[in-house]
Scaffold this motif. Structure first.
Motif: not given
Length: 213
Positions: A52-63
């Protein structure tokens, strides 16, 4: 206070855009010193995740990474790396905590051990996938249709300006995300009896993602 923080986090994620990860144009790799002099490079062939990205920032990453898919271009070494001395479980998991100053703070779980790890982040894009421009693609086509030739090596498993239907990164917003971090293998009980003079103490991790929405 904890409930307020969770509410704010859910609010931010709720307004973030989910980007679909294109596995065929993404990778999870590592490098670790052998005999303290040269890096051994490896990749994990099987992985997935949500971004999940908003305004060129990662708000959530699950891998999630399947550890048995390790590939160091040496079959005998790979078989050894698949033993329980290195990985007692078959899955590694990454869960983002927060993003600040182009650094992603995350929890990484390997061998059932969870530790906080920091990744330097570089985000490229977004751009619009030019393959969406059908009119332009039609103008650029050759007089003959190369896809009509069976098993044509020029059209098999390669990127091209023709719509092969093999891309996930379709959309007006395609981004590239590069994450670089380092872990201490002893923190995760990875071959703990092997001295660092033989196998490096630290492993560098590099994650490259191409994704779109």
């Amino acid at each position: 206070m904890k409930h307020i923080f969770m509410f704010v986090l859910l609010f931010i994620i709720g307004y973030s855009k989910e980007y679909m990860i294109d596995i065929s144009h993404s990778s999870v790799s590592f490098a670790i010193k052998h005999l303290s002099v040269a890096d051994t490079i490896g990749v994990f062939r099987e992985f997935d995740g949500k971004l999940f990205i908003d305004n060129n920032k990662i708000t959530k990453l699950v891998g999630n990474v399947k550890l048995s898919s390790i590939d160091t271009q040496n079959e005998a070494r790979d078989e050894e790396l698949k033993t329980k001395d290195f990985f007692s479980t078959n899955e590694a998991k990454l869960e983002s905590l927060y993003f600040k100053n182009n650094v992603l703070y995350s929890n990484l779980t390997i061998n059932g051990i969870k530790k906080e790890v920091q990744f330097k982040v570089k985000i490229t894009g977004p751009i619009r996938n030019p393959s969406l421009d059908k009119n332009k693609m039609q103008q650029n086509k050759n007089p003959f249709n190369a896809t009509d030739i069976p098993n044509n090596p020029l059209t098999m498993n390669k990127d091209s300006d023709l719509d092969c239907g093999c891309y996930v990164s379709y959309g007006d917003n395609v981004v590239g995300v590069e994450l670089k971090g380092s872990i201490n293998r002893f923190d995760f009980n990875i071959s703990p009896k092997t001295p660092k003079e033989l196998l490096g103490e630290y492993a560098d991790i590099k994650i490259i993602l191409e994704a779109s929405n």
